[in-house]
Write a protein that holds these residues in place. Structure first.
Motif, PDB file in Angstrom:
ATOM      1  N   ILE A   1       0.858  -1.323  -0.091  1.00 38.78           N
ATOM      2  CA  ILE A   1      -0.022   0.148  -0.001  1.00 38.78           C
ATOM      3  C   ILE A   1       0.940   1.166  -0.337  1.00 38.78           C
ATOM      4  O   ILE A   1       0.822   2.209  -0.505  1.00 38.78           O
ATOM      5  CB  ILE A   1      -1.079  -0.207   1.069  1.00 38.78           C
TER       6      ILE A   1
ATOM      7  N   LEU B   1      -7.945   3.337  -4.599  1.00 36.61           N
ATOM      8  CA  LEU B   1      -7.319   3.418  -3.043  1.00 36.61           C
ATOM      9  C   LEU B   1      -8.648   3.869  -2.201  1.00 36.61           C
ATOM     10  O   LEU B   1      -9.108   2.940  -1.334  1.00 36.61           O
ATOM     11  CB  LEU B   1      -6.397   4.296  -2.784  1.00 36.61           C
TER      12      LEU B   1
ATOM     13  N   PHE C   1     -10.874   1.397   0.377  1.00 35.55           N
ATOM     14  CA  PHE C   1     -11.028   1.519   1.699  1.00 35.55           C
ATOM     15  C   PHE C   1     -12.325   1.603   2.058  1.00 35.55           C
ATOM     16  O   PHE C   1     -12.815   0.886   3.213  1.00 35.55           O
ATOM     17  CB  PHE C   1     -10.621   3.224   2.119  1.00 35.55           C
TER      18      PHE C   1
ATOM     19  N   SER D   1     -13.974  -1.219   4.982  1.00 36.14           N
ATOM     20  CA  SER D   1     -14.631  -0.599   5.959  1.00 36.14           C
ATOM     21  C   SER D   1     -16.244  -0.575   6.104  1.00 36.14           C
ATOM     22  O   SER D   1     -17.017  -0.228   6.711  1.00 36.14           O
ATOM     23  CB  SER D   1     -14.417   0.797   6.023  1.00 36.14           C
TER      24      SER D   1
ATOM     25  N   VAL E   1     -15.898   7.899   2.683  1.00 34.43           N
ATOM     26  CA  VAL E   1     -14.534   7.876   3.046  1.00 34.43           C
ATOM     27  C   VAL E   1     -14.161   9.316   2.661  1.00 34.43           C
ATOM     28  O   VAL E   1     -13.236   9.748   3.440  1.00 34.43           O
ATOM     29  CB  VAL E   1     -14.012   6.887   2.155  1.00 34.43           C
TER      30      VAL E   1
ATOM     31  N   LYS F   1      -2.609   6.735   3.110  1.00 33.81           N
ATOM     32  CA  LYS F   1      -2.079   5.604   2.721  1.00 33.81           C
ATOM     33  C   LYS F   1      -1.733   4.856   4.198  1.00 33.81           C
ATOM     34  O   LYS F   1      -2.085   3.615   4.200  1.00 33.81           O
ATOM     35  CB  LYS F   1      -0.812   5.614   2.065  1.00 33.81           C
TER      36      LYS F   1
ATOM     37  N   LEU G   1      -5.087   3.475   5.361  1.00 34.65           N
ATOM     38  CA  LEU G   1      -5.576   2.321   4.291  1.00 34.65           C
ATOM     39  C   LEU G   1      -4.716   1.162   4.924  1.00 34.65           C
ATOM     40  O   LEU G   1      -5.258   0.051   5.025  1.00 34.65           O
ATOM     41  CB  LEU G   1      -5.389   2.645   2.945  1.00 34.65           C
TER      42      LEU G   1
END
Ligand code: TYM
Length: 344
Positions: free
Chosen positions: A231, A257, A261, A265, A272, A285, A288
């Motif tokens: 990541i 990305l 996420f 989640s 997000v 990052k 994440l």
């Protein structure tokens, strides 16, 4: 004039899906498929198989194939599939899949298969050297689904066209053999931010088992350090995260990305962004990476634990194959009758 209005299917709802044992599973398989399987088993009768017949459309080492099949089964269990709720089995152990696939090869039209984009991608420049099985692959997939009269098929977005073909085959079979409600029109379940996870190195390419760079994907067997490292190295752009999902459209890597996420989640991309808008990747990052490690590292660990007891995996697969055959065999018997075969 014949009335071609489809007659509604009134049978029970049923979920079916599968994954090929042709390489390590990655985050795309997990979010696009496995997570949905585990959720749906609580809602409907669920059949999840290991697509080993599909895997041999490209060369598989005979000494490794059975173990690869166990690995997929272990991933199913680690993702939360419960053999008491879902029927888990190897495709090749239920011979009716191949039998129905042949009959469907005589229903599907060459023009339909010519349109399949996945064959074009997988065969590349050397179409004439591909196996015939790689070409007829989506017909076998239709048989997998319709043999259980599945009504719901959880898959990633790359399978959408194969599901459309399945619906066409079901409709043509029902029409040609005068059984308007015999096969259902299965619904693909594709929605959600995990339906198309992209490569971590290139936001325009799908995360895939066949990408030569291991940094392009997070494997389910990666440990915490590997997950966080990948990541950290993921390609991004220099801009902070935007306020709205629309503004992500032209930023493939950022979009990917944020999508990962959201999927991990259980939030939407908008939620997000609500939390991270205005922040750069230097802040996003690490958050994440922490989330991915929290969600994925235990899956890898549980997989390894199951793989330590192959006898138990084999027991689950055998029991699943028996249960699946009990459903598949009567469908094929009815199909043979409809087609008019001797003795059917
Ligand atoms: P396979 O083995 O290529 O992939 C398994 C599942 O993972 C999904 N997937 C992804 N989802 C999101 N992002 C990605 N980057 C990504 N990569 C893969 C796939 O969409 C799939 O759901 N043809 C199927 C196996 C199959 C099947 C079936 C599925 C055979 N018969 C019947 C459903 C019903 C395949 O090759 O999946």
């Amino acid at each position: 004039m014949t009335d071609h209005t489809p007659v509604p299917y009134t049978g029970p709802t049923r979920v079916l899906s599968g994954v090929q044992p042709s390489g390590a599973l990655h985050l795309g398989n997990y979010l696009g498929a496995l997570v949905k399987f585990a959720r749906l088993q609580h809602e409907m009768d669920t059949f999840i198989f290991v697509a080993d017949l599909h895997a041999i459309t490209v060369w598989q080492d005979p000494a490794a194939l059975a173990q690869q099949t166990r690995e997929i089964a272990a991933a199913y269990l680690a993702a939360g599939l419960d053999p008491a709720k879902a029927t888990i089995f190897p495709q090749s152990a239920v011979r009716e899949h191949s039998e129905l696939a042949w009959i469907f090869q005589c229903v599907a039209r060459l023009g339909w298969l010519d349109r399949m984009t996945q064959f074009k991608e997988k065969s590349g420049k050397h179409k004439e050297r591909s196996s015939v099985g790689l070409y007829t692959y989506p017909v076998l997939q239709a048989a997998d689904i319709l043999i259980y009269k599945a009504t719901h098929v959880p898959v990633g977005e790359d399978q959408k066209q194969h599901l459309e073909l399945t619906r066409d085959i079901a409709q043509k079979f029902n029409h040609d053999f005068g059984a308007p409600a015999f096969f259902p029109q299965p619904e693909p379940l594709i929605q959600g931010p995990g339906a198309r996870v992209m490569s971590l190195r290139d936001g325009s390419a799908k995360m895939s088992k066949s990408d030569p760079s291991d940094y392009s994907r997070i494997n389910l067997t990666d440990d915490a350090d590997a997950i966080a490292g990948k990541i950290k190295k993921a390609r991004t752009d220099p801009e902070p995260l935007p306020e709205t999902v629309e503004e992500l459209a032209a930023r493939a890597e950022a979009d990917n990305l944020v999508g990962i996420f959201a999927a991990l989640s259980g939030k939407t991309k908008a939620e997000v962004l609500g939390e991270y808008a205005g922040k750069g990747f230097g802040a996003f990052k690490p958050a994440l990476a922490e989330l991915a490690v929290e969600k994925l590292a235990p899956v890898g660990e549980t997989m390894r634990r199951y793989l330590g007891d192959p006898t138990e995996i084999d027991r689950i697969l055998k029991a699943g194959a028996e249960r699946a055959s009990e459903v598949a065999a009567p469908t094929v018997a009815e199909v043979k009758k409809l087609v008019g075969f001797w003795g059917a």
